[in-house]
Design a protein around this motif. Structure first.
Motif, PDB file in Angstrom:
ATOM      1  N   UNK A  52       0.802  -1.216   0.088  1.00 65.06           N
ATOM      2  CA  UNK A  52       0.079  -0.107   0.183  1.00 65.06           C
ATOM      3  C   UNK A  52       0.773   1.273   0.102  1.00 65.06           C
ATOM      4  N   UNK A  53       2.146   1.233   0.372  1.00 63.42           N
ATOM      5  CA  UNK A  53       2.892   2.541   0.708  1.00 63.42           C
ATOM      6  C   UNK A  53       4.022   2.258  -0.137  1.00 63.42           C
ATOM      7  N   UNK A  54       3.811   1.518  -1.169  1.00 67.36           N
ATOM      8  CA  UNK A  54       5.018   1.544  -2.213  1.00 67.36           C
ATOM      9  C   UNK A  54       6.203   1.018  -1.784  1.00 67.36           C
ATOM     10  N   UNK A  55       6.934   0.922  -3.058  1.00 65.22           N
ATOM     11  CA  UNK A  55       7.306   1.800  -3.869  1.00 65.22           C
ATOM     12  C   UNK A  55       6.362   1.362  -5.278  1.00 65.22           C
ATOM     13  N   UNK A  56       5.745   2.560  -5.632  1.00 65.87           N
ATOM     14  CA  UNK A  56       4.833   2.549  -6.962  1.00 65.87           C
ATOM     15  C   UNK A  56       5.622   2.751  -8.195  1.00 65.87           C
ATOM     16  N   UNK A  57       5.689   1.874  -9.206  1.00 69.90           N
ATOM     17  CA  UNK A  57       6.461   1.707 -10.141  1.00 69.90           C
ATOM     18  C   UNK A  57       5.459   1.814 -11.427  1.00 69.90           C
ATOM     19  N   UNK A  58       6.346   1.850 -12.733  1.00 70.79           N
ATOM     20  CA  UNK A  58       5.667   1.590 -13.936  1.00 70.79           C
ATOM     21  C   UNK A  58       4.701   2.676 -14.247  1.00 70.79           C
ATOM     22  N   UNK A  59       4.886   4.121 -13.925  1.00 70.41           N
ATOM     23  CA  UNK A  59       4.006   5.105 -14.165  1.00 70.41           C
ATOM     24  C   UNK A  59       3.683   4.959 -15.690  1.00 70.41           C
ATOM     25  N   UNK A  60       2.350   5.049 -15.830  1.00 71.25           N
ATOM     26  CA  UNK A  60       1.804   4.822 -17.287  1.00 71.25           C
ATOM     27  C   UNK A  60       1.941   6.046 -18.058  1.00 71.25           C
ATOM     28  N   UNK A  61       1.707   5.916 -19.437  1.00 64.31           N
ATOM     29  CA  UNK A  61       1.287   7.282 -20.047  1.00 64.31           C
ATOM     30  C   UNK A  61      -0.054   7.800 -19.712  1.00 64.31           C
ATOM     31  N   UNK A  62      -0.444   8.908 -19.937  1.00 59.20           N
ATOM     32  CA  UNK A  62      -1.834   9.637 -19.510  1.00 59.20           C
ATOM     33  C   UNK A  62      -2.756   8.803 -20.284  1.00 59.20           C
TER      34      UNK A  62
END
Length: 302
Positions: free
Chosen positions: A219-229
């Motif tokens: 839940x607190x990450x690490x959040x990865x693979x940010x998408x295209x908009x």
């Protein structure tokens, strides 16, 4: 005997109707000084306005209530957080309620007091994980000269921070939640299953100002693979709700002064459903949550 049977059938139908889930959408109207408003819906597509203010803000430098976020704990208590000022506050507002009508005393939670140069604390968002019984609160703050800013002004170079609590009395120390290497605000946590979380976020950099997703196994990450908009530019304030096996993502297309929405099953492909939804004029972004129909009936009767 026949009258008793009819009465019992009526009670059964009434009880079933009251236990049905409906949707509430927290809201505010500009200039955000009146307080908490709400929309309601039975299908999460077509929304109506309660046409009343449920809580007037009385804390913070500007005493406004923007970006109201509500979740319900296991004991039935509704917890509310909100942006209390555009600038100058080192925290945000908090209150709770059992029925969304009668509210506790409002509190100011000074989550960034350890960073006195903080410009703002924006859009606190609540997430409750039933498996851990922990509330996670995330928000956007700008600390000048802290991160690589790209083309952003130092006073507009936001990152997301978080704290956690189980009782809203004690809180874990504030920590950095995500630094995607660009200015980020208006983030929402979605849990698909154990060890599978999605973060819906606004890329606040110029000229983008659009909405993307990232992924994590905690839940607190690490959040990865940010998408295209997956939205056009000049969109913000995502609100996410699951309907059946689909996720609906509402967002504020603020330059056009319209509300739009996408749906997805996997957060990789998105379908525009803006022509299928109806949102009252003047609604500004909050969060969507489910309640029993009896909760809504009580609100409508007030």
């Amino acid at each position: 005997m026949k009258k008793n049977l009819i009465y019992l059938i009526f009670l059964s139908i009434f009880a079933t109707a009251c236990s049905k889930d409906v949707y509430l959408f927290t809201s505010f109207h500009e200039p955000a000084n009146e307080g908490l408003r709400m929309l309601y819906s039975e299908d999460a597509y077509h929304w109506k306005d309660l046409n009343k203010t449920l809580l007037k803000p009385n804390i913070g430098n500007q005493k406004v209530m923007r970006d109201p976020s509500i979740v319900q704990g296991e004991d039935g208590t509704f917890h509310l957080v909100w942006t209390s000022s555009w600038r100058g506050d080192l925290g945000f507002g908090y209150a709770n309620s059992k029925d969304l009508i009668h509210w506790s005393e409002q509190q100011f939670l000074p989550v960034m007091k350890h960073e006195p140069t903080t410009i703002n604390v924006w859009a606190p968002e609540l997430f409750f994980d039933k498996s851990t019984k922990q509330f996670t609160i995330i928000w956007a703050s700008c600390i000048p000269n802290r991160f690589e800013k790209g083309i952003e002004d130092e006073n507009n170079n936001h990152r997301m921070y978080f704290t956690q609590t189980s009782d809203f009395k004690t809180f874990t120390p504030t920590k950095l939640f995500i630094d995607p290497k660009f200015s980020v605000i208006d983030a929402v946590i979605v849990k698909r299953k154990e060890d599978d979380f999605v973060l819906v976020l606004k890329d606040n950099t110029r000229p983008n100002r659009n909405i993307k997703v990232a992924f994590s196994n905690t839940v607190t990450g690490e959040y990865k693979d940010v998408s295209a908009p997956f939205t056009k530019n000049f969109t913000e304030g995502p609100a996410v709700v699951k309907v059946g096996n689909e996720w609906l993502i509402y967002y504020d297309t603020y330059r056009e002064k319209t509300y739009e929405a996408m749906k997805t099953t996997d957060f990789k492909t998105f379908t525009d459903i803006s022509k299928e939804i109806s949102v009252p004029e003047g609604h500004k972004h909050g969060t969507i949550f489910k309640v029993k129909k009896k909760v809504l009936n009580t609100l409508l009767q007030q």
